[in-house]
Scaffold this motif. Structure first.
Motif, mmCIF file in Angstrom:
data_model
loop_
_atom_site.group_PDB
_atom_site.id
_atom_site.type_symbol
_atom_site.label_atom_id
_atom_site.label_comp_id
_atom_site.label_asym_id
_atom_site.label_seq_id
_atom_site.Cartn_x
_atom_site.Cartn_y
_atom_site.Cartn_z
ATOM 1 N N ALA A 113 0.887 -1.294 0.154
ATOM 2 C CA ALA A 113 -0.086 -0.042 0.190
ATOM 3 C C ALA A 113 0.888 1.396 -0.006
ATOM 4 O O ALA A 113 1.933 1.319 0.684
ATOM 5 C CB ALA A 113 -0.903 -0.006 1.166
ATOM 6 N N ARG A 336 -8.899 3.251 9.483
ATOM 7 C CA ARG A 336 -9.960 2.454 8.975
ATOM 8 C C ARG A 336 -10.729 1.543 10.079
ATOM 9 O O ARG A 336 -9.897 0.781 10.546
ATOM 10 C CB ARG A 336 -9.802 1.963 7.683
ATOM 11 N N GLU A 367 -12.102 6.344 8.531
ATOM 12 C CA GLU A 367 -13.248 5.511 7.898
ATOM 13 C C GLU A 367 -13.996 4.501 8.822
ATOM 14 O O GLU A 367 -13.372 3.880 9.181
ATOM 15 C CB GLU A 367 -12.592 5.097 6.543
ATOM 16 N N ASN A 516 -5.799 -5.831 -4.699
ATOM 17 C CA ASN A 516 -6.026 -4.393 -4.638
ATOM 18 C C ASN A 516 -7.460 -4.067 -4.519
ATOM 19 O O ASN A 516 -8.003 -3.282 -3.310
ATOM 20 C CB ASN A 516 -5.570 -3.462 -5.832
ATOM 21 N N SER A 517 -8.367 -4.806 -5.241
ATOM 22 C CA SER A 517 -9.745 -4.522 -5.124
ATOM 23 C C SER A 517 -10.330 -4.971 -3.824
ATOM 24 O O SER A 517 -11.210 -4.686 -3.532
ATOM 25 C CB SER A 517 -10.429 -5.001 -6.375
ATOM 26 N N GLU A 519 -8.759 -5.188 -1.117
ATOM 27 C CA GLU A 519 -8.361 -4.129 -0.209
ATOM 28 C C GLU A 519 -9.252 -3.190 -0.029
ATOM 29 O O GLU A 519 -9.418 -2.595 1.269
ATOM 30 C CB GLU A 519 -6.991 -3.775 -0.467
ATOM 31 N N GLN A 520 -9.667 -2.511 -1.121
ATOM 32 C CA GLN A 520 -10.583 -1.485 -1.180
ATOM 33 C C GLN A 520 -12.251 -1.825 -0.677
ATOM 34 O O GLN A 520 -12.527 -1.416 -0.028
ATOM 35 C CB GLN A 520 -10.629 -0.819 -2.680
ATOM 36 N N ASP A 521 -12.409 -2.663 -1.469
ATOM 37 C CA ASP A 521 -14.049 -3.153 -1.413
ATOM 38 C C ASP A 521 -14.311 -4.227 -0.382
ATOM 39 O O ASP A 521 -15.436 -4.482 -0.194
ATOM 40 C CB ASP A 521 -14.516 -3.843 -2.887
#
Ligand code: ARG
Length: 587
Positions: A113, A336, A367, A516-517, A519-521
Motif C-alpha cells: 500500500a 479505518r 473511515e 487491490n480491489s 483491499e478497497q472493497d
C-alpha cells in the motif's frame, strides 16, 4: 489500476496534449480491459467522450490520438474500431518481460500500500455463555480473510474480538447458578460450554416469569458493575469457560485475534453519555437518555431515538460501541475501522456511526465501515439447523467436514489403488475439510445468503477448495515427475507461443489488481473467482490435446513452461493464504 495501465495512461495523456493542446492534459483516457480478447487486451474510450467537446466525429478524434500515441514498448500498433474505440493488444515480448519480473519477486508483483495505516478489523465477536453460531463462523472466516489481505498490503492491522462479555445477562446467569450449581461460580472447569448454554436458557426462562428472580438478577448486575469480589470472580470463571471453547474453534480454523470484549469499555461508558450531554445531542425520553436520529423512523413514521442509557441507569450495546469507537480512534489511532457482522445489524451500525459523527468524534481521515454478510441457509433454503431443529454447534460442523473429507479421500485412494500412511490421510482430510468450509463461505458474494452444503463444498470439481488445492498439488506433481526443483529454474527467459500459454500468462499478471480491489472493497469472493479462473486456465494450458507439452517439450519452451507452472502454483498458494487456506503438496 495495474502498472501496465498506468504506463498506458501516461502515454495517452501525452498524446492528448500533443493532439489537442494543454487544455487536454488532465483528461481520463477511459482505459478498460477489452470486453472481448479477440480485439486485444485494453480499450480506450476517450475519443467517444470527447466528441461533444471537440465537435468532431469520434473516429477522427481517435485517429488524431493514435497518430501521437507512443505505446510501441508495450503494445502492437493500436487499432481503431467501431464508433471510435482504440484497441490495444499487449506485445508478447512485454508480457514475457513482466513474467520474468514477477518470477523473482516473492510478492509476485503486488506493490504494498502507498500509505500504510492502522486498520482495525472487529470480527468473530461471539457472546460469553452462549454458543458460537454459524453467523459467528461467517464473521470469523470473512474477517480473517480481510485482515490477511490488509496485513499483506502492509497495513498495521489490529484484529479485535469484541466478545459480548458484559451486561444484564450475567446477572441473570450468576443469580441462577448460585441457586442450582454454586460450584460453577467458585471452581474453574466445573461446567462445559454445553451446560453453560443450557443453564443460560433456563436462567432466561426463569427471568421472564419470576419477578423475585428478576430483582435478584438485577442486584447481581449492580454487584458486578460495582466490582463486588465474588460476583466478579464468578463472572471471570464463566468467561474463562467460554473462552476455552472459542479457542478450540480458532485453533481448528487457524485464526488469531486479540480479545477486547465489551467489559473492557465499561469504565468509559459514563463518559460517552456525559459528552453527548455536553454536545447538546442528548434527549430524555420516558426516563431513558437517547439521541434522535435522522433518516430512521419507527412504524408510525416518528423519528427514532438511539438509547444510550436506559431508564434504570444501565448502558447497552450501542453505548459500548460508541465508547469503543472513541477508544479505537483516540488510543489505537485507527484510520479505518471495519466491523464484520451479519446484515441484520446494519441499522445498529448506521445509527451509532451517525451519532458519533454528529458528536464530532470521527475525524475526516477516519473511515468507518460495516461489512455485512447474509444468512447461512440449510439445503432446504431455511435457516441452517440440525435435523432435530437445534442450532448447529460449530465444533460438530467442522468435525463433520473433516470426517467427510476423510471418507472421500479413503474412497479415492482405494479407487486409485494408492497406499498412504494414516498420518498423510489425516493431514489431508484436515486441510481439505477446513478449507472447504472456509472457501465455500468466502467464494460467495458475502452480502447474499448462502446455502451450506457439505457435498458441494467438498466436490473436487467446481469453484471449491478441493478443486483449487488439487490444481496446486497437480503442479507440484509435475516437479516430482520431472525431478525438477522449481526454486532452481533460474531467471530463464520466458517464451510465450501457444494461445493457452498467453491466456494464462496474462491472467497471472492480474493478481495485483484483484488483491487491490479486495483491499478497497473488502469482497473476498473476487479473489476466489480469480483463483478459480486461474486454475481453469492452467488446466487448459496443461492439457495434452488443447494445451501444450511441458516436461517433454524442447528447450527453451520446456524451462519457460516450467516457470509458468511455478508461477501458477505460487499465485494459487499466495491467493489461498490470503483467504486463510493452506495448500497441500500432495493430496
Ligand atoms: N457480539 C455481537 C454478536 O454476537 C457482535 C459484535 C460485533 N462488534 C461490534 N463492535 N458490535 O452479534
Amino acid at each position: 489500476m495495474n502498472p501496465t495501465q498506468e504506463k498506458l495512461k501516461v502515454q495517452f495523456e501525452q498524446a492528448l496534449v500533443a493532439a489537442f493542446g494543454t487544455d487536454f492534459a488532465r483528461i481520463d483516457p477511459i482505459l478498460v480491459p477489452a470486453s472481448n480478447s479477440k480485439f486485444g487486451d485494453y480499450q480506450a474510450n476517450v475519443a467517444l467522450s470527447l466528441s461533444k467537446k471537440l465537435g468532431k466525429q469520434p473516429r477522427l478524434i481517435a485517429s488524431s490520438i493514435v497518430e501521437k500515441l507512443d505505446v510501441s514498448e508495450i503494445c502492437e500498433p493500436p487499432e481503431i474500431a467501431g464508433p471510435g474505440f482504440i484497441n490495444l493488444k499487449l506485445k508478447t515480448a512485454y508480457l514475457e518481460a513482466q513474467l520474468n519480473g514477477i518470477q523473482v519477486d516473492p510478492r509476485l508483483g503486488i506493490p504494498t500500500a502507498k500509505t500504510p495505516q492502522r486498520e482495525i478489523v472487529d470480527f468473530s465477536s461471539p457472546n460469553i455463555a452462549k454458543e458460537m453460531h454459524v453467523g459467528h463462523l461467517r464473521s470469523t472466516i470473512i474477517g480473517d480473510a480481510i485482515a490477511r489481505v490488509l496485513e499483506f498490503q502492509g497495513h498495521d492491522v489490529l484484529r479485535l474480538n469484541h466478545v459480548g462479555d458484559w451486561g444484564t445477562q450475567f446477572g441473570m446467569l450468576i443469580a441462577y447458578l448460585r441457586e442450582v450449581h454454586p460450584q460453577a461460580l467458585t471452581t474453574a472447569n466445573a461446567l462445559d460450554i454445553g451446560d453453560l448454554v443450557s443453564f443460560y436458557r433456563q436462567a432466561k426462562q426463569r427471568f421472564d416469569t419470576d419477578e423475585a428472580f428478576q430483582e435478584t438478577a438485577r442486584q447481581e448486575v449492580v454487584r458486578l458493575q460495582a466490582g463486588g469480589e465474588d460476583t466478579l470472580h464468578a463472572w471471570k470463571l464463566l468467561c474463562e469457560q467460554s473462552r476455552r471453547e472459542f479457542q478450540v474453534i480458532y485453533n481448528l480454523l487457524d485464526i488469531k485475534l486479540i480479545e477486547r470484549g465489551e467489559s473492557f469499555y465499561n469504565p468509559l461508558l459514563p463518559g460517552v453519555v456525559e459528552d453527548l450531554e455536553k454536545s447538546g445531542l442528548l434527549v430524555e425520553n420516558q426516563g431513558a437518555k437517547c439521541v434522535f436520529l435522522e433518516g430512521f423512523t419507527n412504524r408510525e413514521g416518528e423519528p427514532l431515538p438511539l438509547i444510550v442509557q436506559k431508564s434504570d441507569g444501565g448502558y447497552n450495546y450501542a453505548t459500548t460501541d460508541l465508547a469503543s469507537l472513541r477508544y479505537r480512534i483516540q488510543q489505537d489511532e485507527a484510520k479505518r475501522i471495519i466491523y464484520v457482522t451479519d446484515a441484520g445489524q446494519a441499522n445498529h451500525f448506521a445509527q451509532f456511526f451517525q451519532v458519533a459523527r454528529k458528536a464530532g468524534w470521527v475525524p475526516e481521515d477516519v473511515e468507518l465501515v460495516h461489512v455485512p454478510f447474509g444468512l447461512v441457509l440449510g439445503e432446504d433454503g431455511k435457516k441452517f439447523k440440525t435435523r432435530s431443529g437445534d442450532t448447529v454447534r460449530l465444533r460438530d460442523l467442522l468435525d463433520e467436514a473433516i470426517a467427510r473429507a476423510h471418507a472421500d479421500l479413503k474412497a479415492r485412494l482405494q479407487e486409485e489403488q494408492r497406499q498412504e500412511t494414516e498420518e498423510f490421510i489425516n493431514e489431508v482430510a484436515n486441510v481439505v475439510g477446513i478449507s472447504a468450509v472456509k472457501y465455500a463461505d468466502l467464494s460467495q458474494n458475502r452480502t447474499s445468503n448462502y446455502v451450506f452444503s457439505f457435498d458441494k463444498m467438498l466436490d473436487l470439481k467446481g469453484n471449491t477448495a478441493p478443486y483449487m488445492l488439487y490444481a496446486y498439488a497437480r503442479i507440484q506433481g509435475i516437479s516430482r515427475k520431472g525431478d525438477i526443483n522449481f526454486q532452481e529454474l533460474g531467471n530463464h527467459a520466458v517464451v510465450l507461443e501457444h494461445e493457452t500459454e498467453l491466456a494464462l500468462a496474462k491472467y497471472l499478471l492480474q493478481l495485483d489488481e484483484v488483491v487491490n480491489s479486495v483491499e478497497q472493497d473488502l469482497l473476498p469472493h473476487r479473489l476466489c473467482e480469480y483463483l478459480y479462473e486461474l486454475s481453469k486456465k492452467f488446466n487448459q494450458f496443461y492439457d495434452r490435446d488443447r494445451g501444450v507439452r511441458v516436461l517433454d517439450a524442447e528447450e527453451p519452451q520446456r524451462t519457460s513452461r516450467l516457470i509458468i507452472c511455478d508461477l501458477t502454483a505460487r499465485t494459487l498458494k499466495l491467493g489461498l493464504s490470503l483467504l486463510g487456506i493452506q495448500v497441500l503438496e500432495r493430496m
